[in-house]
Write an enzyme that holds these catalytic residues in place. Structure first.
Site, PDB file in Angstrom:
ATOM      1  N   LYS A 143      12.567 -33.397  -1.217  1.00 32.74           N
ATOM      2  CA  LYS A 143      11.643 -33.044  -0.124  1.00 32.74           C
ATOM      3  C   LYS A 143      11.302 -31.556  -0.159  1.00 32.74           C
ATOM      4  CE  LYS A 143      13.389 -32.134   4.129  1.00 32.74           C
ATOM      5  NZ  LYS A 143      12.897 -30.869   4.727  1.00 32.74           N
ATOM      6  N   ASN A 144      12.327 -30.711  -0.322  1.00 28.11           N
ATOM      7  CA  ASN A 144      12.090 -29.267  -0.212  1.00 28.11           C
ATOM      8  C   ASN A 144      11.407 -28.662  -1.434  1.00 28.11           C
ATOM      9  OD1 ASN A 144      13.105 -29.331   2.317  1.00 28.11           O
ATOM     10  ND2 ASN A 144      15.008 -28.230   1.874  1.00 28.11           N
ATOM     11  N   CYS A 186      14.348 -23.310  15.737  1.00 27.38           N
ATOM     12  CA  CYS A 186      14.750 -24.707  15.781  1.00 27.38           C
ATOM     13  C   CYS A 186      16.248 -24.734  16.057  1.00 27.38           C
ATOM     14  CB  CYS A 186      14.390 -25.439  14.508  1.00 27.38           C
ATOM     15  SG  CYS A 186      15.245 -24.836  13.081  1.00 27.38           S
ATOM     16  N   ARG A 236      14.557 -18.625  13.369  1.00 30.64           N
ATOM     17  CA  ARG A 236      13.984 -18.703  12.021  1.00 30.64           C
ATOM     18  C   ARG A 236      12.834 -17.708  11.928  1.00 30.64           C
ATOM     19  NH1 ARG A 236      15.166 -24.240   9.934  1.00 30.64           N
ATOM     20  NH2 ARG A 236      14.331 -23.460   7.975  1.00 30.64           N
ATOM     21  N   ASP A 287      22.318 -26.777   3.690  1.00 26.18           N
ATOM     22  CA  ASP A 287      21.838 -28.130   4.012  1.00 26.18           C
ATOM     23  C   ASP A 287      22.859 -29.222   3.689  1.00 26.18           C
ATOM     24  OD1 ASP A 287      19.515 -27.030   4.939  1.00 26.18           O
ATOM     25  OD2 ASP A 287      18.252 -27.658   3.265  1.00 26.18           O
ATOM     26  N   ARG A 313      12.648 -37.631   8.779  1.00 24.01           N
ATOM     27  CA  ARG A 313      11.930 -36.476   8.225  1.00 24.01           C
ATOM     28  C   ARG A 313      12.388 -36.199   6.798  1.00 24.01           C
ATOM     29  NH1 ARG A 313      13.175 -31.458  10.973  1.00 24.01           N
ATOM     30  NH2 ARG A 313      12.130 -30.830   9.081  1.00 24.01           N
TER      31      ARG A 313
HETATM   32  C1  UD1 Z   1      14.643 -23.467   3.396  1.00 22.84           C
HETATM   33  C2  UD1 Z   1      14.817 -24.966   3.474  1.00 22.84           C
HETATM   34  C3  UD1 Z   1      15.933 -25.314   4.474  1.00 22.84           C
HETATM   35  C4  UD1 Z   1      17.212 -24.574   4.091  1.00 22.84           C
HETATM   36  C5  UD1 Z   1      16.961 -23.075   3.950  1.00 22.84           C
HETATM   37  C6  UD1 Z   1      18.156 -22.308   3.422  1.00 22.84           C
HETATM   38  C7  UD1 Z   1      12.645 -25.931   3.012  1.00 22.84           C
HETATM   39  C8  UD1 Z   1      11.482 -26.661   3.519  1.00 22.84           C
HETATM   40  N1  UD1 Z   1      13.589 -25.578   3.904  1.00 22.84           N
HETATM   41  O1  UD1 Z   1      14.218 -23.007   4.675  1.00 22.84           O
HETATM   42  O2  UD1 Z   1      16.144 -26.713   4.425  1.00 22.84           O
HETATM   43  O3  UD1 Z   1      18.178 -24.781   5.099  1.00 22.84           O
HETATM   44  O4  UD1 Z   1      15.869 -22.861   3.012  1.00 22.84           O
HETATM   45  O5  UD1 Z   1      18.547 -22.800   2.199  1.00 22.84           O
HETATM   46  O6  UD1 Z   1      12.775 -25.684   1.843  1.00 22.84           O
HETATM   47  N2  UD1 Z   1      15.133 -15.236   7.169  1.00 22.84           N
HETATM   48  C9  UD1 Z   1      14.780 -14.018   7.672  1.00 22.84           C
HETATM   49  N3  UD1 Z   1      13.459 -13.646   7.629  1.00 22.84           N
HETATM   50  C10 UD1 Z   1      12.503 -14.444   7.066  1.00 22.84           C
HETATM   51  C11 UD1 Z   1      12.882 -15.695   6.532  1.00 22.84           C
HETATM   52  C12 UD1 Z   1      14.223 -16.070   6.604  1.00 22.84           C
HETATM   53  O7  UD1 Z   1      15.612 -13.281   8.188  1.00 22.84           O
HETATM   54  O8  UD1 Z   1      11.334 -14.064   7.039  1.00 22.84           O
HETATM   55  C13 UD1 Z   1      16.557 -15.653   7.227  1.00 22.84           C
HETATM   56  C14 UD1 Z   1      16.769 -16.997   7.925  1.00 22.84           C
HETATM   57  O9  UD1 Z   1      16.863 -16.844   9.316  1.00 22.84           O
HETATM   58  C15 UD1 Z   1      18.062 -17.465   7.297  1.00 22.84           C
HETATM   59  C16 UD1 Z   1      17.942 -16.959   5.877  1.00 22.84           C
HETATM   60  O10 UD1 Z   1      16.981 -15.908   5.914  1.00 22.84           O
HETATM   61  O11 UD1 Z   1      19.154 -16.840   7.905  1.00 22.84           O
HETATM   62  C17 UD1 Z   1      17.514 -17.986   4.870  1.00 22.84           C
HETATM   63  O12 UD1 Z   1      16.393 -18.706   5.376  1.00 22.84           O
HETATM   64  P1  UD1 Z   1      15.252 -19.224   4.409  1.00 22.84           P
HETATM   65  O13 UD1 Z   1      15.736 -19.277   3.007  1.00 22.84           O
HETATM   66  O14 UD1 Z   1      14.007 -18.465   4.661  1.00 22.84           O
HETATM   67  O15 UD1 Z   1      15.034 -20.707   4.967  1.00 22.84           O
HETATM   68  P2  UD1 Z   1      13.697 -21.507   4.857  1.00 22.84           P
HETATM   69  O16 UD1 Z   1      13.002 -21.071   3.617  1.00 22.84           O
HETATM   70  O17 UD1 Z   1      12.965 -21.472   6.127  1.00 22.84           O
END
Ligand code: UD1
Length: 421
Positions: free
Chosen positions: A22-23, A117, A122, A308, A400
Site C-alpha cells: 500500500k505505502n 491522527c 503529523r 508500522d 484501509r
Molecule cells: C509514512 C507511512 C506510515 C509510516 C511512516 C513512518 C505512508 C503512506 N505512510 O508516513 O505508514 O508509519 O511513514 O515509517 O507511506 N515529521 C516531521 N515533519 C515532517 C514530516 C514528518 O517532523 O514534515 C516526523 C513525523 O511526525 C514522524 C517522523 O517525522 O515523527 C516520520 O514521519 P514520516 O516518515 O514523515 O511519516 P509519513 O511519511 O507521513
C-alpha cells in the site's frame, strides 16, 4: 457498519499470498500526475486507501481503470484542476503525496492540510522546507497548502527532522526534483523500500536518479516523463503482520511473494522471540511452536524495526515468557492499542515513547475498538491467540490497509467472521 468476530485458539497453518505494498502504491499512483502518457501499475492492492487515491486522481483530471484485479491504468487527460479537496484528503494522510507532482508538472497545487491522527501529530514542515528550497512559494491558508513555482531549480536539501528522515517528504521532494532544472541532492533522504520503489518507478518513466534506496539521492532534472508499466513491491508490513499472527497462534505459515530482504529487523526480532524463519524461493516460511520469549525492540526508520509493525509485535509479546520493553522513536504516542490489548488481559504500561509488556499466560476475548490501521491488526493477532471470542469494532481502519485479511487468515485456519455491528 461492520465488525469482526474472532474466535481465538485456532493455530494458523498454511500458505498466504502477499499483496502489493500500500505505502509504495499510493505515492507511485500520485506520481502518475507527472506524465500525460498512460501508466499501468501491477500489484496494486484493492484497499479503501487506494480507492481514495483513485478519487483524488480523478478530481485532478486523471482517469483510473482497473484492467484486472490488481492492475490499474492511470492516465492524465486534463491538467486544469490542481486542488485536492478536504473531503478526500482528510480520509487519508498519504494524499499529501500529490503536492510534489502537481507543483512539478502544473506549477501550482492546493492540497488540503492532512491534519493529525491518532498515532500522534503529523507535521509537514519538512515537505514545505524541501519544496521551498527548490524555489516554490508556499502559504498555508484556510486549511490548505497553496504552492506555486514558475521554475523549480535543483539545489542541495537536508531533509532530516527531529525524528530523522521523513518518508512522504522524501517522496514529495523527489517528485518535484525530477522535472526541476539542474541537479538536486537530497541528504538524509528516507531509504524505506517504498521510497526506493518510487524512485525506481520514476526511473522507469525516464527520470534520472542516483542513490535509490540510500540516504543520499541525486536527481538530475529531465524535460518530461513518459508512461510505463511497473510492478509494485510486496507489502512488508502485511508480511510482518502474518508472521506475527503465526507466532501468536504458535503455528506455521508460508508467505508467498514476500521479500525477506526488506524485513531484517522484524525477522531478527522474531527469531530472538523464538520463531524459526527461513526463505524458500520467493516465499518466507515461519514456524513457531516452542513458545514466545520476551524481547526488547525499538521502532526506528528503515532499516530499523518499522513503526508500522510495532503494535503487531507488541500483541505477540503480550503472551511471551518474561518482560519486553518496546521503544517507539518515530511516533512516541503510538500506543493506543496498548489499552485495548489490556482489555484482553495483557499487562502493559506505557508512557511517551516506551511501553513495558509483562507477558501473561493467556489473553481472553473481549469487545475492543480499533484506533488505527496497525492497531486493528494487533487486535486481530491478539484475538487469534486469546481464549474465547474477540469482537473488533471500527474495522474501517483495517480495510484501509489489508487486502482480504479475513479470507487470507481463514484459509490458513483462523475463524473470523465479518458481521453487522
Ligand atoms: C509514512 C507511512 C506510515 C509510516 C511512516 C513512518 C505512508 C503512506 N505512510 O508516513 O505508514 O508509519 O511513514 O515509517 O507511506 N515529521 C516531521 N515533519 C515532517 C514530516 C514528518 O517532523 O514534515 C516526523 C513525523 O511526525 C514522524 C517522523 O517525522 O515523527 C516520520 O514521519 P514520516 O516518515 O514523515 O511519516 P509519513 O511519511 O507521513
Amino acid at each position: 457498519m461492520k465488525k469482526l468476530l474472532i474466535e481465538g485458539g485456532n493455530q494458523l497453518n498454511g500458505t498466504i499470498q502477499i499483496s502489493g505494498a500500500k505505502n509504495a502504491a499510493l505515492p507511485i499512483m500520485a506520481n502518475c500526475l507527472l506524465t500525460q502518457e498512460p501508466v499501468i501499475l501491477e500489484g496494486i492492492p484493492q484497499l479503501a486507501d487506494i480507492k481514495t487515491m483513485c478519487e483524488i486522481l480523478n478530481e485532478l483530471g486523471a482517469t483510473t481503470e482497473w484492467l484486472s484485479e490488481n492492475e490499474l491504468k492511470i492516465c492524465v487527460t486534463k491538467e486544469e484542476k490542481n486542488t485536492a479537496s478536504y473531503e478526500l484528503v482528510s480520509k487519508m494522510r498519504a494524499s499529501i503525496c500529490v503536492l510534489g507532482p502537481l507543483l512539478s508538472k502544473r506549477k501550482e497545487a492546493q492540497v488540503s492540510l492532512p491534519g493529525g491522527c491518532v498515532i500522534g501529530t503529523r507535521p509537514i514542515d519538512l515537505h514545505i522546507k524541501g519544496l521551498e528550497k527548490l524555489g516554490a512559494s508556499i502559504t498555508i491558508e484556510n486549511g490548505f497548502v497553496n504552492a506555486t513555482a514558475d521554475n523549480l531549480k535543483g539545489t542541495k536539501i537536508f531533509l532530516g527532522g527531529q525524528f530523522g528522515s521523513s518518508v512522504l517528504a522524501t517522496g514529495n521532494i523527489l517528485s518535484a526534483a525530477v522535472l526541476a532544472e539542474g541537479k538536486t541532492t537530497i541528504n538524509f533522504a528516507a531509504c524505506e523500500p517504498e521510497i526506493e520503489d518510487l524512485a525506481k518507478f520514476l526511473i522507469a518513466c525516464g527520470a534520472d536518479i542516483e542513490g535509490t534506496g540510500t540516504h543520499r539521492l541525486v536527481i538530475r532534472g529531465v524535460k518530461e516523463l513518459k508512461g510505463c508499466r511497473y510492478k509494485i513491491i510486496p507489502d512488508r508490513i502485511e508480511t510482518g503482520t502474518f508472521l506475527a499472527a503465526a507466532m501468536a497462534t504458535q503455528g506455521s505459515l508460508t508467505l508467498q511473494g514476500a521479500n525477506l530482504d526488506h524485513m531484517d529487523a522484524v525477522i531478527e526480532t522474531m527469531i530472538s522471540a523464538g520463531a524459526n524463519i527461513s526463505e524458500e524461493d520467493n516465499s518466507i516460511f515461519i514456524e513457531s511452536k516452542n513458545g514466545i520469549k520476551a524481547v526488547d525492540f525499538t521502532a526506528l526508520a528503515y532499516p530499523g524495526f518499522p513503526t508500522d509493525m510495532q503494535a503487531q509485535m507488541m500483541a505477540v509479546l503480550t503472551i511471551a515468557e518474561g518482560t519486553s520493553i518496546v521503544t517507539e522513536k518515530i511516533f512516541p504516542d503510538r500506543f493506543m492499542h496498548a489499552s485495548e490489548l489490556s482489555r484482553m488481559g495483557a499487562n502493559i504500561k506505557s508512557e511517551t515513547g516506551k511501553a513495558i509488556v509483562v507477558g501473561v499466560q493467556k489473553l481472553s476475548g473481549a469487545k475492543v475498538m480499533a484506533s488505527d490501521l496497525r492497531a486493528s491488526a494487533s487486535l486481530i493477532i491478539a484475538g487469534l491467540a486469546a481464549k474465547g471470542t474477540t469482537e473488533l469494532n471500527r474495522i474501517y481502519h483495517l480495510d484501509r490497509g489489508y487486502e482480504k485479511i479475513e479470507e487470507k487468515l481463514n484459509n490458513a485456519g483462523a475463524r473470523i467472521q465479518r458481521v453487522d455491528a
